[in-house]
Scaffold this motif. Structure first.
Motif, PDB file in Angstrom:
ATOM      1  N   ILE A  40       0.819  -1.215   0.000  1.00 21.28           N
ATOM      2  CA  ILE A  40       0.000   0.000   0.000  1.00 21.28           C
ATOM      3  C   ILE A  40       0.854   1.267   0.000  1.00 21.28           C
ATOM      4  CG2 ILE A  40      -1.692   1.311   1.386  1.00 21.28           C
ATOM      5  CD1 ILE A  40      -2.835  -1.461   2.195  1.00 21.28           C
ATOM      6  N   HIS A  41       1.917   1.263   0.817  1.00 19.45           N
ATOM      7  CA  HIS A  41       2.710   2.492   0.959  1.00 19.45           C
ATOM      8  C   HIS A  41       3.963   2.519   0.089  1.00 19.45           C
ATOM      9  CE1 HIS A  41       0.265   4.187   4.174  1.00 19.45           C
ATOM     10  NE2 HIS A  41       0.179   2.981   4.680  1.00 19.45           N
ATOM     11  N   GLY A  42       4.330   1.385  -0.481  1.00 20.70           N
ATOM     12  CA  GLY A  42       5.461   1.390  -1.415  1.00 20.70           C
ATOM     13  C   GLY A  42       6.802   1.095  -0.776  1.00 20.70           C
ATOM     14  N   GLU A  43       6.904   1.173   0.551  1.00 21.05           N
ATOM     15  CA  GLU A  43       8.169   0.902   1.251  1.00 21.05           C
ATOM     16  C   GLU A  43       7.883  -0.040   2.418  1.00 21.05           C
ATOM     17  OE1 GLU A  43      11.026   2.077   0.311  1.00 21.05           O
ATOM     18  OE2 GLU A  43      10.364   3.622  -1.095  1.00 21.05           O
ATOM     19  N   PHE A  87      -1.295 -16.022   3.108  1.00 22.41           N
ATOM     20  CA  PHE A  87      -1.865 -14.694   2.836  1.00 22.41           C
ATOM     21  C   PHE A  87      -0.848 -13.807   2.105  1.00 22.41           C
ATOM     22  CE2 PHE A  87      -4.835 -15.334   6.727  1.00 22.41           C
ATOM     23  CZ  PHE A  87      -5.755 -16.004   5.937  1.00 22.41           C
ATOM     24  N   ILE A  88       0.439 -13.960   2.454  1.00 22.78           N
ATOM     25  CA  ILE A  88       1.477 -13.163   1.773  1.00 22.78           C
ATOM     26  C   ILE A  88       1.576 -13.565   0.297  1.00 22.78           C
ATOM     27  CG2 ILE A  88       3.989 -12.793   1.618  1.00 22.78           C
ATOM     28  CD1 ILE A  88       4.022 -12.987   4.720  1.00 22.78           C
ATOM     29  N   LEU A  89       1.600 -14.880   0.040  1.00 22.87           N
ATOM     30  CA  LEU A  89       1.760 -15.359  -1.336  1.00 22.87           C
ATOM     31  C   LEU A  89       0.536 -15.044  -2.199  1.00 22.87           C
ATOM     32  CD1 LEU A  89       3.426 -18.837  -0.635  1.00 22.87           C
ATOM     33  CD2 LEU A  89       4.547 -16.755  -1.438  1.00 22.87           C
ATOM     34  N   SER A  90      -0.617 -14.857  -1.551  1.00 20.19           N
ATOM     35  CA  SER A  90      -1.845 -14.560  -2.295  1.00 20.19           C
ATOM     36  C   SER A  90      -2.076 -13.058  -2.454  1.00 20.19           C
ATOM     37  CB  SER A  90      -3.063 -15.145  -1.568  1.00 20.19           C
ATOM     38  OG  SER A  90      -2.900 -16.516  -1.351  1.00 20.19           O
ATOM     39  N   ALA A  91      -1.221 -12.253  -1.836  1.00 22.38           N
ATOM     40  CA  ALA A  91      -1.546 -10.824  -1.683  1.00 22.38           C
ATOM     41  C   ALA A  91      -1.561 -10.021  -2.980  1.00 22.38           C
ATOM     42  CB  ALA A  91      -0.583 -10.186  -0.690  1.00 22.38           C
ATOM     43  N   GLU A  92      -0.725 -10.390  -3.944  1.00 25.40           N
ATOM     44  CA  GLU A  92      -0.587  -9.485  -5.090  1.00 25.40           C
ATOM     45  C   GLU A  92      -0.043 -10.237  -6.295  1.00 25.40           C
ATOM     46  OE1 GLU A  92      -1.259  -6.738  -6.314  1.00 25.40           O
ATOM     47  OE2 GLU A  92       0.331  -6.369  -7.754  1.00 25.40           O
ATOM     48  N   HIS A  93      -0.534  -9.877  -7.483  1.00 24.22           N
ATOM     49  CA  HIS A  93       0.005 -10.509  -8.674  1.00 24.22           C
ATOM     50  C   HIS A  93      -0.278  -9.687  -9.919  1.00 24.22           C
ATOM     51  CE1 HIS A  93       1.126 -14.263 -11.043  1.00 24.22           C
ATOM     52  NE2 HIS A  93       2.142 -13.965 -10.273  1.00 24.22           N
ATOM     53  N   GLU A  94       0.224  -8.471  -9.917  1.00 26.43           N
ATOM     54  CA  GLU A  94       0.160  -7.596 -11.098  1.00 26.43           C
ATOM     55  C   GLU A  94      -1.254  -7.496 -11.656  1.00 26.43           C
ATOM     56  OE1 GLU A  94       0.804  -8.511 -14.897  1.00 26.43           O
ATOM     57  OE2 GLU A  94       2.764  -7.565 -15.193  1.00 26.43           O
ATOM     58  N   ALA A 137     -16.242  -6.056  -7.346  1.00 24.44           N
ATOM     59  CA  ALA A 137     -15.909  -6.491  -8.718  1.00 24.44           C
ATOM     60  C   ALA A 137     -14.750  -7.495  -8.672  1.00 24.44           C
ATOM     61  CB  ALA A 137     -15.545  -5.287  -9.577  1.00 24.44           C
ATOM     62  N   GLY A 138     -13.776  -7.222  -7.818  1.00 19.17           N
ATOM     63  CA  GLY A 138     -12.625  -8.120  -7.681  1.00 19.17           C
ATOM     64  C   GLY A 138     -13.044  -9.487  -7.171  1.00 19.17           C
ATOM     65  N   LEU A 139     -13.876  -9.504  -6.140  1.00 18.86           N
ATOM     66  CA  LEU A 139     -14.338 -10.785  -5.579  1.00 18.86           C
ATOM     67  C   LEU A 139     -15.109 -11.579  -6.624  1.00 18.86           C
ATOM     68  CD1 LEU A 139     -15.564  -9.535  -2.081  1.00 18.86           C
ATOM     69  CD2 LEU A 139     -13.717 -11.185  -2.480  1.00 18.86           C
ATOM     70  N   SER A 140     -15.940 -10.881  -7.380  1.00 23.56           N
ATOM     71  CA  SER A 140     -16.764 -11.556  -8.388  1.00 23.56           C
ATOM     72  C   SER A 140     -15.886 -12.186  -9.462  1.00 23.56           C
ATOM     73  CB  SER A 140     -17.725 -10.557  -9.039  1.00 23.56           C
ATOM     74  OG  SER A 140     -18.444  -9.867  -8.050  1.00 23.56           O
ATOM     75  N   THR A 141     -14.752 -11.567  -9.733  1.00 18.95           N
ATOM     76  CA  THR A 141     -13.852 -12.079 -10.774  1.00 18.95           C
ATOM     77  C   THR A 141     -12.937 -13.173 -10.227  1.00 18.95           C
ATOM     78  OG1 THR A 141     -13.878  -9.833 -11.641  1.00 18.95           O
ATOM     79  CG2 THR A 141     -12.277 -11.332 -12.600  1.00 18.95           C
ATOM     80  N   LEU A 142     -12.503 -13.003  -8.990  1.00 20.81           N
ATOM     81  CA  LEU A 142     -11.598 -13.994  -8.383  1.00 20.81           C
ATOM     82  C   LEU A 142     -12.262 -15.367  -8.267  1.00 20.81           C
ATOM     83  CD1 LEU A 142      -8.825 -14.401  -6.924  1.00 20.81           C
ATOM     84  CD2 LEU A 142     -10.016 -13.936  -4.779  1.00 20.81           C
ATOM     85  N   LYS A 143     -13.582 -15.324  -8.082  1.00 19.72           N
ATOM     86  CA  LYS A 143     -14.335 -16.550  -7.807  1.00 19.72           C
ATOM     87  C   LYS A 143     -14.267 -17.611  -8.925  1.00 19.72           C
ATOM     88  CE  LYS A 143     -19.170 -17.602  -7.587  1.00 19.72           C
ATOM     89  NZ  LYS A 143     -20.523 -17.101  -7.571  1.00 19.72           N
ATOM     90  N   GLY A 144     -14.111 -17.179 -10.161  1.00 24.09           N
ATOM     91  CA  GLY A 144     -14.198 -18.108 -11.301  1.00 24.09           C
ATOM     92  C   GLY A 144     -13.131 -19.188 -11.287  1.00 24.09           C
ATOM     93  N   PRO A 145     -13.464 -20.392 -11.789  1.00 23.00           N
ATOM     94  CA  PRO A 145     -12.520 -21.521 -11.733  1.00 23.00           C
ATOM     95  C   PRO A 145     -11.260 -21.337 -12.575  1.00 23.00           C
ATOM     96  CG  PRO A 145     -14.532 -22.149 -12.912  1.00 23.00           C
ATOM     97  CD  PRO A 145     -14.777 -20.794 -12.319  1.00 23.00           C
ATOM     98  N   GLY A 198      -3.461  -6.330  -2.020  1.00 21.45           N
ATOM     99  CA  GLY A 198      -3.053  -5.968  -3.380  1.00 21.45           C
ATOM    100  C   GLY A 198      -4.120  -5.115  -4.055  1.00 21.45           C
ATOM    101  N   TRP A 199      -5.369  -5.504  -3.871  1.00 16.97           N
ATOM    102  CA  TRP A 199      -6.455  -4.728  -4.490  1.00 16.97           C
ATOM    103  C   TRP A 199      -6.481  -3.296  -3.956  1.00 16.97           C
ATOM    104  CZ3 TRP A 199     -10.795  -8.949  -3.713  1.00 16.97           C
ATOM    105  CH2 TRP A 199     -10.668  -9.925  -4.701  1.00 16.97           C
ATOM    106  N   VAL A 200      -6.294  -3.158  -2.648  1.00 15.64           N
ATOM    107  CA  VAL A 200      -6.306  -1.811  -2.057  1.00 15.64           C
ATOM    108  C   VAL A 200      -5.154  -0.989  -2.652  1.00 15.64           C
ATOM    109  CG1 VAL A 200      -5.968  -0.503   0.088  1.00 15.64           C
ATOM    110  CG2 VAL A 200      -7.485  -2.500   0.067  1.00 15.64           C
ATOM    111  N   ALA A 201      -3.977  -1.602  -2.758  1.00 19.50           N
ATOM    112  CA  ALA A 201      -2.824  -0.897  -3.330  1.00 19.50           C
ATOM    113  C   ALA A 201      -3.125  -0.456  -4.768  1.00 19.50           C
ATOM    114  CB  ALA A 201      -1.589  -1.797  -3.294  1.00 19.50           C
ATOM    115  N   HIS A 202      -3.747  -1.345  -5.546  1.00 23.04           N
ATOM    116  CA  HIS A 202      -4.061  -1.007  -6.938  1.00 23.04           C
ATOM    117  C   HIS A 202      -5.125   0.091  -7.021  1.00 23.04           C
ATOM    118  CE1 HIS A 202      -1.682  -3.667  -9.542  1.00 23.04           C
ATOM    119  NE2 HIS A 202      -1.653  -4.465  -8.485  1.00 23.04           N
TER     120      HIS A 202
END
Ligand SMILES: CC(C)(COP(=O)(O)OP(=O)(O)OC[C@H]1O[C@@H](n2cnc3c(N)ncnc32)[C@H](O)[C@@H]1OP(=O)(O)O)[C@@H](O)C(=O)NCCC(=O)NCCS
Length: 372
Positions: free
Chosen positions: A51-54, A178-185, A209-217, A343-347
């Protein structure tokens, strides 16, 4: 207009300084730090970094963790809403509706300033585990458990799920998950989040919107599918036959392949190590051996015989870890969301800071009727 990239493959849609992926060499960095180097840190520090970059110093981390811990609780109304969910509503759907419900009570709901977005982001990161754990207990006929005031993010989640503190290894695995799931471009759900924000909509709506998209197989829902596959295969000896039957039916092996990685997903390597560690600790290596046998069969049948660059992705060995943590498959995707929310909050914050509405074009291939 003619050059269509189906699925937007390889299209560079925007600039980001949140994460970097090298899909050829299997490298993932958050804010320039290799994922392997972040795996020993607390989730709160990684969340702060995104979120803060550092990375935070000691005081900053203490203050940030304090803010998160102070926001862990959810009110009785939200719990009541979850109790009223019809039987069979999946955890991701309950989480999505809970975020919508929470937005109505958020004092900063329609304020999209940076300060308000940081406050809303912290609330969402802090409350996601509480919502998922409460929903898990409600669907099991148990009373939700209030968050622990001092346990780390991962350990607190397992505590709220089970009503007792997890072992050291379980707490470490949950934190790391949770760390490994946190962010992926610019994965599909993060893209949805940024599209919503680009219209100057609010963070809660973007997260829905993010949750709705993440849900798909084909995205986060693959983890659930892998857990079901492990159960269906049942023993390492059946793995080859199972993979061959999927290939014969023209189906995909869930947890394999990636749009960006054409080599081993670096997160999958870490999950594989963790899966082996917890299997050994439990003295029950069955789930791990089933997964390894599936991986070997995919390597033989799809990589060597058909030349497809398919390696395990993030969802494959994470599903094995979840089996050992006794997470039910129906909750797997919601755990992914607990990690990904940072990750979503940062984006969201990055998109607001330099916004232009995201509005691509489509090539029209329908009819043109002559005007009357
Ligand atoms: C992740 C995924 C959606 C990426 O899709 P993509 O970049 O659009 O890749 P494509 O669908 O174009 O696949 C390329 C080729 O590999 C094959 N392939 C891709 N993933 C496969 C899988 N998991 N099992 C079997 N074959 C697979 C496709 O059938 C296709 O073959 P073809 O060229 O003969 O038609 C895809 O690999 C997939 O569906 N994986 C399973 C779901 C999953 O684990 N998702 C989580 C992603 S982190």
């Amino acid at each position: 207009m003619e050059d269509i990239k189906k699925g937007l493959e390889s299209v560079i849609a925007l600039e980001t300084s949140i994460s970097y992926i090298d899909g050829i060499n299997g490298i993932l960095e958050y804010r320039g730090y290799n994922i392997n180097d972040l795996s020993e840190m607390p989730y709160d520090a990684v969340s702060y970094l995104l979120i803060h970059g550092e990375l935070p110093d000691e005081d900053e981390l203490e203050a940030f963790s304090g803010q998160l811990r102070a926001e862990r609780e959810i009110d009785e109304d939200t719990i009541e809403f979850m109790r009223m969910c019809p039987y069979g509503v999946e955890a991701m759907d309950a989480l999505r509706t809970a975020v919508s419900y929470l937005s109505h009570h958020d004092p900063d709901m329609s304020d999209c300033s940076l300060d308000a977005n940081l406050r809303k982001g912290i609330r969402l990161i802090a409350k996601f585990p509480t919502i998922v754990a409460a929903y898990y207990r409600i669907t099991n006929g148990q009373e939700p458990i209030a968050p622990h005031p001092s346990l780390p993010h991962g350990a607190n989640f397992l505590y709220m799920l089970r009503g007792e503190e997890p072992s050291e290894l379980e707490a470490r695995l949950m934190e790391l998950d949770f760390i490994l799931s946190a962010e992926h471009e610019l994965n599909a759900s993060t893209f949805s989040v940024r599209v919503a924000v680009s219209t100057l909509s609010d963070i809660h709506s973007a997260v829905i919107a993010g949750l709705s998209t993440l849900k798909g197989p084909l995205h986060g829902g693959a983890r659930l599918a892998v857990m079901r596959m492990l159960e269906e295969v049942g023993s390492p000896e059946r793995a080859e036959e199972y993979v061959l039957s999927l290939i014969a039916e023209g189906q995909r092996v869930m947890g394999f392949g990636h749009r960006v990685y054409k080599t081993y997903d670096p997160r999958a390597r870490i999950y594989k190590r963790l899966a082996r560690e917890i299997a050994d600790e439990r003295g029950d290596t069955r789930w791990f051996r089933i997964a390894e046998s599936i991986e070997e069969a995919v390597q033989r049948e799809l990589v060597e015989k058909q030349g497809k660059p398919l390696c395990p992705n993030v969802d494959f060995y994470s599903a094995v870890v979840y089996k050992y943590l006794h997470i039910p498959p129906e909750f797997a995707t919601s755990l992914f969301a607990i990690g990904r929310i940072s990750g979503w909050v940062a984006h969201c914050i990055e998109q607001y800071a330099d916004n232009r509405v995201i509005r691509p074009r489509a090539k029209y291939v329908g009819k043109h009727h002559p005007s009357r």
